[in-house]
Write a protein that holds these residues in place. Structure first.
Motif, short mmCIF file in Angstrom:
data_model
loop_
_atom_site.label_atom_id
_atom_site.label_comp_id
_atom_site.label_asym_id
_atom_site.label_seq_id
_atom_site.Cartn_x
_atom_site.Cartn_y
_atom_site.Cartn_z
N HIS A 735 0.86 -1.18 0.00
CA HIS A 735 0.00 0.00 0.00
C HIS A 735 0.89 1.23 0.00
O HIS A 735 1.89 1.27 0.73
CB HIS A 735 -0.92 0.03 1.22
CG HIS A 735 -1.85 -1.15 1.29
ND1 HIS A 735 -3.00 -1.23 0.56
CD2 HIS A 735 -1.76 -2.30 2.00
CE1 HIS A 735 -3.62 -2.37 0.82
NE2 HIS A 735 -2.88 -3.05 1.69
N HIS A 736 0.53 2.23 -0.78
CA HIS A 736 1.29 3.47 -0.82
C HIS A 736 0.69 4.48 0.15
O HIS A 736 -0.53 4.68 0.17
CB HIS A 736 1.29 4.08 -2.22
CG HIS A 736 2.28 3.43 -3.14
ND1 HIS A 736 1.98 2.32 -3.88
CD2 HIS A 736 3.57 3.75 -3.43
CE1 HIS A 736 3.03 1.97 -4.60
NE2 HIS A 736 4.02 2.82 -4.34
N CYS A 737 1.56 5.09 0.92
CA CYS A 737 1.13 6.24 1.74
C CYS A 737 0.92 7.43 0.82
O CYS A 737 1.81 7.78 0.04
CB CYS A 737 2.17 6.56 2.81
SG CYS A 737 1.88 8.10 3.69
N ARG A 738 -0.26 8.05 0.89
CA ARG A 738 -0.57 9.17 0.00
C ARG A 738 0.22 10.43 0.34
O ARG A 738 0.23 11.38 -0.44
CB ARG A 738 -2.06 9.49 0.07
CG ARG A 738 -2.93 8.79 -0.97
CD ARG A 738 -2.77 7.31 -1.00
NE ARG A 738 -3.72 6.65 -1.90
CZ ARG A 738 -3.71 5.37 -2.20
NH1 ARG A 738 -2.78 4.58 -1.67
NH2 ARG A 738 -4.61 4.86 -3.01
N CYS A 740 3.82 10.44 1.87
CA CYS A 740 5.25 10.32 1.58
C CYS A 740 5.54 9.48 0.35
O CYS A 740 6.64 9.55 -0.19
CB CYS A 740 6.00 9.73 2.78
SG CYS A 740 5.52 8.04 3.22
N SER A 749 -0.26 1.21 7.67
CA SER A 749 -0.82 2.32 6.90
C SER A 749 -2.34 2.29 6.88
O SER A 749 -2.95 2.62 5.87
CB SER A 749 -0.28 2.28 5.46
OG SER A 749 -0.67 1.07 4.82
N ARG A 752 -6.22 7.09 8.19
CA ARG A 752 -6.79 7.89 7.12
C ARG A 752 -6.77 9.36 7.53
O ARG A 752 -7.14 9.71 8.64
CB ARG A 752 -8.24 7.46 6.81
CG ARG A 752 -8.38 6.03 6.33
CD ARG A 752 -7.75 5.84 4.95
NE ARG A 752 -8.02 4.54 4.39
CZ ARG A 752 -7.30 3.46 4.61
NH1 ARG A 752 -6.23 3.54 5.40
NH2 ARG A 752 -7.61 2.31 4.05
N ARG A 765 -5.37 6.90 2.62
CA ARG A 765 -4.44 6.06 3.37
C ARG A 765 -3.11 6.79 3.60
O ARG A 765 -2.51 7.33 2.67
CB ARG A 765 -4.16 4.77 2.61
CG ARG A 765 -3.20 3.82 3.32
CD ARG A 765 -2.87 2.64 2.44
NE ARG A 765 -4.03 1.82 2.17
CZ ARG A 765 -4.42 0.80 2.92
NH1 ARG A 765 -3.73 0.49 4.01
NH2 ARG A 765 -5.48 0.09 2.58
N VAL A 766 -2.65 6.81 4.85
CA VAL A 766 -1.34 7.37 5.20
C VAL A 766 -0.67 6.44 6.19
O VAL A 766 -1.33 5.65 6.87
CB VAL A 766 -1.45 8.79 5.80
CG1 VAL A 766 -1.92 9.79 4.78
CG2 VAL A 766 -2.36 8.80 7.02
N CYS A 767 0.64 6.51 6.28
CA CYS A 767 1.38 5.69 7.23
C CYS A 767 1.33 6.31 8.63
O CYS A 767 0.89 7.45 8.81
CB CYS A 767 2.82 5.52 6.78
SG CYS A 767 3.77 7.07 6.73
N CYS A 770 3.46 9.72 8.94
CA CYS A 770 2.84 10.89 8.31
C CYS A 770 1.57 11.31 9.04
O CYS A 770 1.22 12.49 9.06
CB CYS A 770 2.54 10.59 6.84
SG CYS A 770 4.02 10.42 5.82
N ASN A 771 0.89 10.34 9.66
CA ASN A 771 -0.31 10.69 10.39
C ASN A 771 0.00 11.47 11.66
O ASN A 771 -0.83 12.24 12.14
CB ASN A 771 -1.09 9.41 10.74
CG ASN A 771 -2.48 9.71 11.26
OD1 ASN A 771 -3.20 10.54 10.70
ND2 ASN A 771 -2.87 9.05 12.34
#
Length: 790
Positions: A735-738, A740, A749, A752, A765-767, A770-771
């Motif tokens: 899954h890609h973090c939106r 980073c 991740s 949200r 979706r974020v890790c 980053c959240n």
């Protein structure tokens, strides 16, 4: 004073006659002793000599009964102890110097000198008592320093070797509430800095290690506490030595200088070299440019009652010569300090940061070196609290820690300007703009305080980074500077509706104050460039490690994939209703004025067959009514409606009456012409949305790389979860973090949140990392006090 009065009658030593012969030719009796002139002086000679500006500050004492002068060649027993000054026993009339018994035996026991006429000094009981008191005082001071040891304060890698204030005070071996000053020493390697400190403060004890070897015996910064003068003494590594991390070690010297109250520059050269003046001049400039601000910030941050940066330290240049005269000896009318200032000016260096610069020289005819003059000069400066006040040892540690935290890290040698001892590269951020290559002007590690990168010059535009920033023109005219960027949809639109609007009206520019100020295809034709209407442009720098300047519509493909997933889910739950609803709505938005809206078409206009949810409605290009497919399967040109000579769909009735010209007014024709182009493009949009139903059956992995935003790490490069390092497999999805763009597993991740800087106005979706970041980190790419709306 009467010439008939004999010295014996006045209670003075009968041998104490003027030794200068400057104004009296040696005929008058001595009244003063000037230790710096190394002579006894009568009233006339003392007045004439010290009227000169360069001699005014000499220390002079009035002679008392039974006075005996000090030995000139040595200042201690056997010439080895600078703490106890030996009194003279005789005076050599030929050499014109005072000698103790040891020096007389050493210098006048053989050769022609043994025949020199001498005058014997008679020591009185009063003098013996005074000498005894001096001996007792010196003995007490020596005893106070017997247990002093030095410790490594900062190593050669600029890392502080004490953990906290308490550890610093414990190793310094002083009281926490003791007020101290800091004395440090600088100079070239091999000039005897450690030896100077040992003899000036610790009576010759080897508190700081010395060695006759070629290699420097002092590496890093060492400290010790002098309980006599109540100072923290700091020994530093020598300049011009063979070292690996030259840049870092030189930067370390300036950190020590910045926390010092008094700096000794030790030089053993017979003549003052330019490197001395360049070092002090460059240190002054760097102190004012980089350190003053940080020391003031430390004062405010730590709530210190003692300012750390009112003015830089005082400097004493300790110059020892052997074969040459001391500075100023050949210029009786000028003081050494004035000659030093002239040298600074000629070299283009201006030591404005230092509170004062003093010169103290000593000429060593026969070893050992005389450090008594340096000690008296130091004591005089330490007593002066007008510019630099004593402070608690904890304050000293805090200042050093603050400077060490700010000015740390590796210094890139390829960017170094070696024309200066302390170039700006030692203390400024090493980041370079990716677009124009200019460096950041802020100090090192400024990002820890949330200060963004800044540059002195303007940047140039780069297509690679697309570093053009738009500013809302309306806000700018109201005195505000609000930056905006093109984005797929407005923040108020849902993902579904935003995607639909993007398909037919293009990207939008939204201002947080003014709302949506621009749509790229609002009228489908005749749209003006936003730069000419609603925004201003500015080219900004692109710094490493920032999010970059990816415009929001660059991730439209990925948003389409996300929308396809959403629509696929909707199709499975609600059949084709959502897709048909969007298609119908889009058709009404871009339909020509004479078309009947889809919402009003419930049945075929010819056969009256009712339309079901999945049935396709067709508009006749001639009359604009709605028909089923069988009743509108024919085509013919409809030029009167602006469709040109190409055949288009018409109903059966209009096809049969193709020879009858429709009655279309000129105004209506103009209006239809304005919407015709919109419909032509709209049909392509409709076909695209109609194909979504079949597209959801295509594996998304086949188009994922094409849809991947530029800042996302490609799937084939992601082998492990960026957080937990689990290896990806068929069972463990990527899954890609939106925010980073790194690859993560689902556990790392599953949070949200909206990421406006990447164009995701709705929670995506974020890790974990980053959240946790505050909202402002997503706009850290901007410079200055500008708000970025994405």
């Amino acid at each position: 004073m009467s010439a008939q009065t004999s010295p014996a009658e006045k209670g003075l030593n009968p041998g104490l006659m003027c030794q200068e012969s400057y104004a009296c030719s040696g005929t008058d009796e001595a009244v003063f002793e000037c230790d710096e002139c190394c002579s006894l002086q009568c009233l006339r000679c003392e007045e004439e000599l010290h009227r000169q500006e360069r001699l005014r500050n000499h220390e002079r004492i009035r002679l008392k009964a039974g006075h005996v002068p000090y030995c000139d060649p040595c200042k201690g027993p056997n010439g080895h102890s600078p703490g106890v000054r030996q009194r003279a026993a005789v005076r050599c009339q030929t050499c014109k110097i005072n000698l103790c018994l040891e020096c007389q035996k050493r210098t006048h026991s053989g050769g022609n000198r043994r025949r020199h006429p001498i005058t014997v000094y008679h020591v009185s009981k009063v003098q013996e008592s005074l000498e005894g008191e001096e001996m007792d005082e010196e003995t007490k001071r020596k005893k106070m320093t017997e247990k002093v040891v030095s410790f490594l304060l900062v190593d050669e890698n600029e890392e502080i070797q004490v953990t906290n204030e308490e550890d610093f005070i414990r190793k310094l071996d002083c009281k926490p509430d003791q007020h101290l000053k800091v004395v440090s020493i600088f100079g070239n390697t091999g000039d005897g800095k450690s030896h100077t400190l040992n003899h000036t403060f610790f009576y010759g004890r080897e508190v700081f290690k010395t060695s006759p070897a070629q290699e420097s015996c002092t590496v890093g910064v060492w400290a010790a506490y002098d309980p006599v003068h109540k100072v923290a003494v700091i020994d530093t590594e020598g300049l011009l030595g063979a070292t690996v991390n030259l840049s870092q070690r030189t930067r370390l010297l300036l950190k020590v200088l910045a926390i010092s109250d008094l700096v000794i520059y030790r030089t053993h050269a017979d003549r003052l070299h330019n490197d001395l003046f360049k070092f002090l001049g460059d240190a002054s400039e760097a102190y004012l440019k980089h350190f003053t601000k940080e020391l003031k910030a430390t004062t405010a941050r730590c709530g210190l009652d003692v300012p750390l940066s009112t003015l830089g330290p005082a400097v004493i240049i300790f110059h020892e010569t052997v074969h040459t005269q001391l500075l100023g000896s050949d210029h009786p009318s000028e003081v050494p300090e004035k000659l030093i200032q002239d040298r600074f000016r000629k070299l283009g260096r201006f030591p404005e940061a230092f509170s004062s610069i003093h010169y103290k020289g000593t000429r060593t005819y026969n070893p050992p070196t005389d450090f008594s003059g340096l000690r008296r000069a130091l004591e005089q400066q330490l007593e002066n609290n007008t510019t630099r006040s004593p402070r608690h040892p904890g304050v000293i540690f805090k200042a050093l820690k603050a400077l060490s935290d700010r000015f740390s890290g590796e210094i890139p040698d390829d960017q170094m300007a070696h024309s200066s001892f302390f170039p700006d590269e030692y203390f400024t951020c090493s980041s370079l703009c990716l677009s124009c290559g200019v460096g950041c002007k802020n100090s090192m590690n400024h990002g820890k305080e949330g200060v963004p990168h800044e540059a002195k010059s303007r940047c140039r535009y780069s297509h690679q980074y697309d570093n053009r920033v738009y500013t809302c023109k309306a806000c700018y005219e109201r005195g505000k500077e609000v930056s905006v960027v093109p984005k797929t949809s407005a923040s108020t639109d849902s993902p579904w509706m935003g995607l639909a609007k993007y398909a037919w009206s293009g990207y939008v520019i939204e201002c947080p104050n003014c709302g949506v100020v621009y749509r790229s295809r609002q009228y489908w034709f005749g749209n003006q460039d936003p730069v000419d209407t609603v925004v201003r442009t500015e080219i900004v720098h692109v710094w490493p490690g920032t999010d970059g300047f990816l415009k929001d519509n660059n991730n439209a493909a990925q948003r389409l994939l996300d929308g396809m997933n959403f629509m696929a889910q909707s199709v499975s739950e609600l059949s084709l209703g959502p897709t048909k609803a969007v298609t119908s709505w889009l058709t009404d938005q871009i339909a020509p004025a004479y078309w009947r809206p889809n919402s009003q078409i419930l049945s075929c206009n010819k056969c009256a067959t009712s339309f079901k949810d999945n049935d396709t409605k067709h508009h006749c290009r001639a009359c604009g009514e709605g028909f089923c497919d069988s009743c509108s399967s024919k085509t013919r040109p409809v030029p009167e409606r602006g469709w040109g000579p190409a055949p288009v769909r018409v109903c059966d009735n209009c096809y049969d009456s193709r020879n009858v010209q429709l009655d279309v007014t000129e105004a209506q024709a103009d209006d239809e012409g304005g919407t015709l182009i919109a419909r032509k493009v709209g049909e392509a949009v409709q076909n695209t949305l109609g194909a979504v139903v079949t597209a959801i059956d295509i594996p998304l992995g086949l188009v994922k790389d094409a849809a991947r935003p530029a800042y996302w790490v490609p799937d084939h490069e992601i082998l492990h979860c960026h957080s937990c390092r689990k290896e990806f497999s068929i069972k463990l999805s990527k899954h890609h973090c939106r925010a980073c763009g790194q690859g993560f597993c689902d556990e790392c991740s599953h949070d949200r949140r909206a990421v406006p800087s990447r164009g995701w106005d709705h929670p995506v979706r974020v890790c974990f990392n980053c959240n946790k970041k505050p909202a402002w980190t997503s706009i850290s790419i901007m410079t200055g006090k500008r708000l970025l709306c994405r």
